[in-house]
Scaffold this active site. Sequence first.
Site, PDB file in Angstrom:
ATOM      1  N   GLY A 126       0.821  -1.207   0.000  1.00 19.61           N
ATOM      2  CA  GLY A 126       0.000   0.000   0.000  1.00 19.61           C
ATOM      3  C   GLY A 126       0.850   1.249   0.000  1.00 19.61           C
ATOM      4  N   ASP A 158       2.017   1.768 -12.989  1.00 25.82           N
ATOM      5  CA  ASP A 158       2.971   2.608 -13.709  1.00 25.82           C
ATOM      6  C   ASP A 158       3.414   3.822 -12.884  1.00 25.82           C
ATOM      7  OD1 ASP A 158       0.581   3.988 -16.197  1.00 25.82           O
ATOM      8  OD2 ASP A 158       0.357   3.578 -14.063  1.00 25.82           O
ATOM      9  N   HIS A 264      -9.577   8.161  -9.779  1.00 26.80           N
ATOM     10  CA  HIS A 264      -8.655   7.395  -8.943  1.00 26.80           C
ATOM     11  C   HIS A 264      -9.188   7.336  -7.517  1.00 26.80           C
ATOM     12  CE1 HIS A 264      -4.793   5.820  -7.449  1.00 26.80           C
ATOM     13  NE2 HIS A 264      -5.082   6.517  -6.373  1.00 26.80           N
ATOM     14  N   SER A 349      32.811  -2.805   7.381  1.00 23.55           N
ATOM     15  CA  SER A 349      32.617  -1.866   8.481  1.00 23.55           C
ATOM     16  C   SER A 349      31.640  -2.414   9.518  1.00 23.55           C
ATOM     17  CB  SER A 349      32.061  -0.523   7.967  1.00 23.55           C
ATOM     18  OG  SER A 349      32.994   0.132   7.151  1.00 23.55           O
ATOM     19  N   GLU A 370      19.571   0.601   0.243  1.00 30.30           N
ATOM     20  CA  GLU A 370      19.043   0.149   1.530  1.00 30.30           C
ATOM     21  C   GLU A 370      17.540  -0.136   1.485  1.00 30.30           C
ATOM     22  OE1 GLU A 370      20.797   2.966   1.129  1.00 30.30           O
ATOM     23  OE2 GLU A 370      22.738   2.362   1.964  1.00 30.30           O
TER      24      GLU A 370
END
Lengths: 623, 623
Positions: A126, A158, A264, A349, A370
């Site tokens: 979501g 998209d 939408h 590291s 990340e």
Amino acid sequence: MPSEEGSMAEMEMIEKIKKLATLIRYYILMMTTEAGSGHPTSSLSATELMACLLFSGIFRFDSDHPGAPNNDRLIFSKGHASPLFYAIWAAAGEISEKDLLTYRKFGSALEGHPTVAFPFAEAATGSLGQGLSIGVGMALNAKYLDQLPYRTYVLLGDSEMAEGSQWEAMEIAAYYKLDNLIGILDVNRLGQRGQTMYGWDLSVYEKRISSFGWKTILLDGHSITEILAAYEKAVRGKDQPVMLIARTIKGKGVSFIENKDGWHGKALNREECDRALKELGEVDRSIRGEISLPEDLKPKEENPREEKKKIDYPADKPVPTRKAYGNALTRIFPKFPHTVSLDGEVSNSTYAEIFKEAYPKRFFEMYIAEQNMAGAALGLSRRGKIPFVSTFAAFLTRAFDQIRMAQYSDANIKFVGSHAGVSIGEDGPSQMGLEDIAIFRTILDSVVLYPCDAISTEKLVEEAAKHRGIVYLRTTRKETPILYAPSEEFTIGGSKVLRKSEEDLATVIGAGVTLHEALAAHEALKKEGIFIRVIDLYSIKPVDGTTLQEAARATRSIITVEDHYAEGGIGEAVRSALATSPVPIYSLSVKKKPKSGKPQELLDYEEISRDAIVKKVKELLQK
Amino acid sequence: MPSEEGSMAEMEMIEKIKKLATLIRYYILMMTTEAGSGHPTSSLSATELMACLLFSGIFRFDSDHPGAPNNDRLIFSKGHASPLFYAIWAAAGEISEKDLLTYRKFGSALEGHPTVAFPFAEAATGSLGQGLSIGVGMALNAKYLDQLPYRTYVLLGDSEMAEGSQWEAMEIAAYYKLDNLIGILDVNRLGQRGQTMYGWDLSVYEKRISSFGWKTILLDGHSITEILAAYEKAVRGKDQPVMLIARTIKGKGVSFIENKDGWHGKALNREECDRALKELGEVDRSIRGEISLPEDLKPKEENPREEKKKIDYPADKPVPTRKAYGNALTRIFPKFPHTVSLDGEVSNSTYAEIFKEAYPKRFFEMYIAEQNMAGAALGLSRRGKIPFVSTFAAFLTRAFDQIRMAQYSDANIKFVGSHAGVSIGEDGPSQMGLEDIAIFRTILDSVVLYPCDAISTEKLVEEAAKHRGIVYLRTTRKETPILYAPSEEFTIGGSKVLRKSEEDLATVIGAGVTLHEALAAHEALKKEGIFIRVIDLYSIKPVDGTTLQEAARATRSIITVEDHYAEGGIGEAVRSALATSPVPIYSLSVKKKPKSGKPQELLDYEEISRDAIVKKVKELLQK
């Protein structure tokens, strides 16, 4: 050339899929109108794409055992198309029309965006742009860990391809040759408030996605024959992940909402819904789609040789806790053979490299990406692995939306952030984790651990592995003295009272680097006949309320010291634990803009050093 | 064909640049060895690229006025190459060799990664993958706002191209036709712990970057003639941003560290440095490079017609604070003509669209790419604009690393997060901002505001615009009643005591949605003869300590109520403000995994509703 019987069977299947698509559209409209909210147009555009996937024999899934290891996986990265997601499982006969009418209602498993309350949801989605990373994790698991032939399908919108996280997922998927990962890109042209950047120009997506190393297949997203052919081609792919790029129409199937702005996230009202249903024509509400079953194969089990490693640190040799992390993960692996290590290009590291060298097949380099690393960890976690995700504490902030979403997926992930605090020294603020404790504390039911020496690190890494849920472990760059004996026990929710007397005037609570500062302050004050209690709050969440209450009653004031910003860290954790206690609580923390410098200089500058603690205690004595 | 004089001049320049490059290498080695840390190899690989840029007439910069509007901008996205950054300014004569020797020392402006303490740094960098977005902001400013011909150059590392944020920046830059943005990609093959995913295969970068709509120029990053030709070509580009893709050698210039593993982030010791300096050969330490001056043009000023809009809300018509935000930004624009609005594809939800419709040239659609949006905002802020960055509160977590880094750049950015809390209702947890107050509180010197009605929203948006620094404003999805009169004043650090009597048994502190719940609870309790103080804590940071202390003294206990998780939010802010007060502080907050449902159902479920407040007050009375 297909045979006549082959053609007949195929035509029957196509006819059946058309009927199922109509049924699915019926469900989508009905459930969103009943709920009064939802995203029907976003769901209608991908209806054929999903109907074909599930009901043509491509998708292999044992619905009686959704979590079973051989199942193909289906993730809706465009999570707002949840009506479609629930509708296809209803069309499969797994839930009823009545269930669908509970959509978005309080207590229903059919939430507004999929969560793991729904048994067929692989993960909560979501927040856009995260599903492909979850898929990467599941595909990595299939190819390299379980070594099973299941495929992972991810439905993408998209608009959400604007999210950089999708491109992280794509580059990593290509790098790891995840030919068992298939994306389905629903190019319906319209975002939330208008057209996307590229509209229906599929070539833009095609160029970019193929430049990222994926095989691309362009198609009409409403042509069942094209879709079936595309899936057939996709599953034959080798060495490359595959992206179906489908031209679709938002709101497809209902003329007055097809390809229109302003629709939408808008459900049809009852009158509109009636009109829409008329357009669908005849809906065979009894028809159900069949899903093929997967083969029943055993996942490859990891059977590590019992290493019988011991925790072994000479008492007089300081060791950085980040190094102890690497040692610990390696040591405990035989007990936790589902462990996987992911690192963001900094394993020398974070010392994940120690684990990598011992168990290279259980380590995945995730490069400087990340967000994808966190998303892939969720995928791996959902497939029964225990991911340990490491990078600098500061850079875990890069993945905070993924971390946030993981909490809604019953994730079992251990995040390890190194280089905490100003005490990393000369590299300066960009590399300093100073808000990591705060962000991880906000995660529901998270565990936040901050060991101060190698021994407690070893123990807490093991506790983290044992614990089911999201854990954050904070490690330090510099070496710190060994404080504890290998026989000491450490528990989630525990703490250690390291200095205690009948004359304690204040309690000083520290963790990590500042715990050592607190001990040094204790020494200095003792020389002047001033005694303080010192507590190692290695478990910041949950916090040891009992010990804190006791200290609050026994000493006149509490001083927390942390190499972290003031907000949301140890100080506020203690204040919350002692919220109904009258004892005053002072917080020494990083309050000035940090800078480059030697570690001890910075601890002094930020007034979280031994000298600052001594000064604070003496100040309080004057009150 | 160049003339003979042209050739001579060009050859002289090339010779001078070679000498400057040698000088810069000398500086890099010397400063990192002196500091005992730093990233010399990452700096050496881009030395010619930077020497050519600055000292060949391409770069136009008035060093006496680093912030001047006509200057070209140079950003080191690969911030760890700070030795190179400082070295080029030393080679330009702006700082001395002695200054360079203070590198990484406490108190020096030459920090380990560039910060704005250094006058020529456009922004703090060091968290990889962020510099291109900052460049996007500066380039947008040049092209669309100031309408000046300055160019923005961004030095990028190859490893950091794995960051999705870079691809967000790239897609947006192409979309906005930022032909005044030039990236220089230093492909030195080696990341921190080994080779990058693509090594020296420039074609991978070339294909991808060009597919994202950039013009690409491949070159040998150590050939001065190729580099000069590349820059010449780049500045003639039209309609497309340009990326120089340079094949380089990490550690170039020192044979024993060239292209070798294990030398990332490692300074040479003194013996190694001596050897290296010998390899450099003769270093002309007196030579200085000249930087061309820019034209002196006036930035286009925005001269909005004085709208004389008034704050106008009928007292009996509830309005969502998110809508008041849109109204407010539009209303105040004439007073703050440097305002720019950025939104992440949700402007019809955040109501940034109201501003967009009024001032379309001051609005930039940033699509579903929050990281880039935040980075671009920093770039705009550094160029004197006041960006208001809006999206759902939950999605600001996507940009938290960029927000974190902005605090180290003296940023002046206002973040506006809508759809806060469980009270958004049916969309469910993925869309709910429940940790946003916590994350923004960790930002040094940030302001965190949470108005409960349209009037206070209007006032606080204006206060936010007036204030210099990072502000976070939290808005609500649902309409809420108008509480305040248009004449009421609201201040950063203020609060409003809305209900007060001599018989107050407890103080209830709320904000936003829960402030209305608190008022309803007050009504209900009053009917039973129980009185509570009610405080609208619209400024969560800084918090109104005085009013809180007063309430703590006057009433027996404090109850905070927030539509936010327990950690780091209003409860902990109040506990910190009252850390030395003996009064007990109870926190009602979101403690259970949220779900879909009606807003009021969810407030009840999470026990942050009027009923929950009443219940809590009565519980306390029994103690």
